[in-house]
Design a protein around this motif. Sequence first.
Motif, short mmCIF file in Angstrom:
data_model
loop_
_atom_site.label_atom_id
_atom_site.label_comp_id
_atom_site.label_asym_id
_atom_site.label_seq_id
_atom_site.Cartn_x
_atom_site.Cartn_y
_atom_site.Cartn_z
N UNK A 68 -32.43 -0.63 -45.28
CA UNK A 68 -32.67 1.60 -44.50
C UNK A 68 -33.17 1.64 -45.82
N UNK A 69 -32.90 0.44 -47.28
CA UNK A 69 -32.74 1.37 -48.24
C UNK A 69 -34.28 1.20 -48.68
N UNK A 70 -34.63 0.05 -48.60
CA UNK A 70 -35.87 -0.40 -48.63
C UNK A 70 -36.35 -1.70 -48.50
N UNK A 71 -37.79 -2.17 -48.12
CA UNK A 71 -37.74 -3.54 -47.60
C UNK A 71 -37.50 -5.09 -48.70
N UNK A 72 -36.96 -3.94 -50.35
CA UNK A 72 -36.80 -5.44 -51.61
C UNK A 72 -35.21 -4.98 -50.93
N UNK A 73 -34.87 -4.99 -50.36
CA UNK A 73 -32.99 -5.00 -49.91
C UNK A 73 -32.20 -4.61 -50.74
N UNK A 74 -32.09 -5.73 -52.24
CA UNK A 74 -31.35 -4.74 -53.26
C UNK A 74 -31.77 -3.85 -54.05
N UNK A 75 -30.76 -3.38 -54.35
CA UNK A 75 -31.16 -2.41 -55.53
C UNK A 75 -32.32 -3.06 -56.41
N UNK A 76 -32.78 -2.37 -57.45
CA UNK A 76 -34.20 -2.62 -57.96
C UNK A 76 -33.49 -3.41 -58.98
N UNK A 77 -32.74 -3.28 -59.54
CA UNK A 77 -32.54 -3.57 -60.88
C UNK A 77 -31.72 -5.02 -60.84
N UNK A 78 -31.54 -5.73 -59.28
CA UNK A 78 -30.87 -6.68 -59.63
C UNK A 78 -32.11 -7.69 -59.06
N UNK A 79 -31.97 -8.74 -60.50
CA UNK A 79 -32.72 -9.90 -60.22
C UNK A 79 -33.00 -11.48 -59.83
N UNK A 80 -31.51 -11.79 -60.19
CA UNK A 80 -31.03 -13.06 -59.37
C UNK A 80 -29.98 -12.93 -57.99
N UNK A 81 -30.13 -13.54 -57.20
CA UNK A 81 -29.00 -14.02 -56.05
C UNK A 81 -28.47 -15.41 -55.70
N UNK A 82 -26.87 -15.07 -55.94
CA UNK A 82 -26.54 -16.46 -55.91
C UNK A 82 -25.52 -16.08 -54.54
N UNK A 83 -25.83 -17.59 -53.61
CA UNK A 83 -25.54 -17.36 -52.22
C UNK A 83 -24.70 -18.44 -51.76
N UNK A 84 -24.02 -18.98 -50.44
CA UNK A 84 -23.78 -20.10 -50.40
C UNK A 84 -24.03 -19.75 -48.78
N UNK A 85 -23.08 -20.17 -47.82
CA UNK A 85 -23.44 -20.38 -46.84
C UNK A 85 -24.60 -21.45 -45.56
N UNK A 86 -25.79 -21.93 -46.22
CA UNK A 86 -26.50 -22.97 -45.85
C UNK A 86 -25.72 -24.04 -46.57
N UNK A 87 -25.82 -24.33 -45.90
CA UNK A 87 -25.02 -26.25 -46.42
C UNK A 87 -26.35 -27.54 -47.23
N UNK A 88 -26.79 -26.75 -48.55
CA UNK A 88 -27.12 -27.47 -49.53
C UNK A 88 -27.92 -26.57 -50.19
N UNK A 89 -28.30 -26.90 -51.02
CA UNK A 89 -29.27 -26.81 -52.24
C UNK A 89 -30.62 -26.56 -52.44
N UNK A 90 -30.80 -25.18 -52.70
CA UNK A 90 -32.01 -24.51 -52.66
C UNK A 90 -32.37 -23.60 -53.98
N UNK A 91 -33.85 -22.91 -53.94
CA UNK A 91 -34.12 -22.56 -54.85
C UNK A 91 -35.46 -21.70 -54.57
N UNK A 92 -35.65 -20.40 -54.09
CA UNK A 92 -36.53 -19.06 -54.04
C UNK A 92 -37.40 -18.90 -54.65
N UNK A 93 -38.37 -18.42 -55.35
CA UNK A 93 -39.24 -17.56 -56.57
C UNK A 93 -40.13 -16.49 -55.77
N UNK A 94 -39.99 -15.54 -55.86
CA UNK A 94 -41.78 -15.11 -55.25
C UNK A 94 -42.47 -14.05 -56.78
#
Length: 497
Positions: free
Chosen positions: A375-401
């Motif tokens: 609802x705040x824009x297609x970027x999803x997170x605020x514009x000043x956030x550079x990296x997101x660290x998460x879990x939930x999926x039981x693996x290790x993964x990296x994506x860059x855009x």
Amino acid sequence: MPLVRPSFRSISPPLRQAGRRSARLLPRAGLLAMLAALGGCAGFPGQQAQQAPESAFVILGEDGAPIARAITLAQACPAIEIDGRTSPMTVRAPWGAIPVRPLEDGGKRPAPASSTAVLSCETPIPAGSTRVAVAGQPLPLPKADKAYRRIVVIGDTGCRLKGKDFQECNDPHAYPFAHIAASAAAWKPDLVVHVGDFHYREDPCPADRPGCAGSPWGYNYDAWKADFFTPARTLLAAAPWIVARGNHETCSRGGQGWWRYLDPHAYAPQRSCDDPAMDVEADYTDPYAVPIGGDAQFIVFDSANTTYKGFKAGDVRLQKYAEAWRKMEALSRAARFNIAVDHHPLYAFGANRDAATGAITLFGGDAGLVQAFGAFGPRLLPSNIDVLLSGHVHLWEQTSFGSDHPTQFVAGFAGTAEDIVPLPAAVPPTVTPAPGALVEAMSSWIDGFGFMTMERTGPDAWHAVVHDRDGRARNTCEIKGRHSRCALAQVQGGGGR
């Protein structure tokens, strides 16, 4: 546990003589009061040793403020020594067994055979403290300058016992979290970040599964101890922790233990998860920032109660997560480089395999958060956030855009039974994990247990390493601003013992 009446044998000779003289002068009530006061002092340095707590550790809260925590079987909090001054810790959650919550259908969960009563205690650690110990046990302290340069990232650490999935919790190879914690501690981190899902022992181990026989289960301290406090012992002693709340820590699951033991926010009965009528408050917490030096910070947000199915119109979660987004945006203005921490990935892939055809289908980020944050824009997170660290999926993964999206790391590979459906080395340009996100680089490790480390190399630059359970490097990545690149697109083999 009953209170123990002190005997004269446990009191030094001068005090014992004074007590005998006073016994001739004081009425019985006064004498008992004096003895109780003497007994209450026995835990302080120079006198009778205190009962060691079950666990003692340091959590970082709002603005990186360190909080000493202790869990004890005793009915009184242990003493904490801060730079030579000793005082009792404050009660966070009262002594007792975690009560069994009513189910949504009005029934009750079967109560486990054993549910140990404990007391949860805490004390804020003043800035500049140089030595802190609980019942004589030294605690790891935050960096005095808040410049955290060596960071361990782990997630999804409990042993799965639920439904038809029963991990072999008694086998350190099948459930290696204790070994991983020791390997991560040997790396000597300044800080540990846990991206959520601590508690997994929800159902009793079936009689025909010797691999988990005798495991505690349910939403009580016994299961929390087996899933987290015992296997994490070495890593809890190595550094302060940042903890993110996972979907396994919602009120309807492990939330009662989460609030009593780990959440850095203030505890209150209405936010204890004991009463389902109060879940509308207890299932959500405010984002907070942890400065890490050099005009950089972590922003931790609670995504525990979202759903991959998305929200219906009027769902209170749309409002709750909108409020969280606004608070994250305000926090992000305080630093030039921002690393967000939550449990649910927004910019990563998972994979499903069709049982009949074997075809693999990729799926993207959490639909509920995409809906609320979108609802705040297609970027999803605020514009000043550079990296997101998460879990939930039981693996290790990296994506860059190539688009203006934060780089994403998923570190859900530290103990819980692993996902085994492989991710591709690259995805077609038309495949995206989030609206408008154009993947420029991707890396993954499937069916391998371990931990991730981040070591700072510049104002907005980090060297990340993917370690196996023994601490050996299996992949390396370089983070620069909101982009990242890894040496290997796919790590092969499970690794470790």
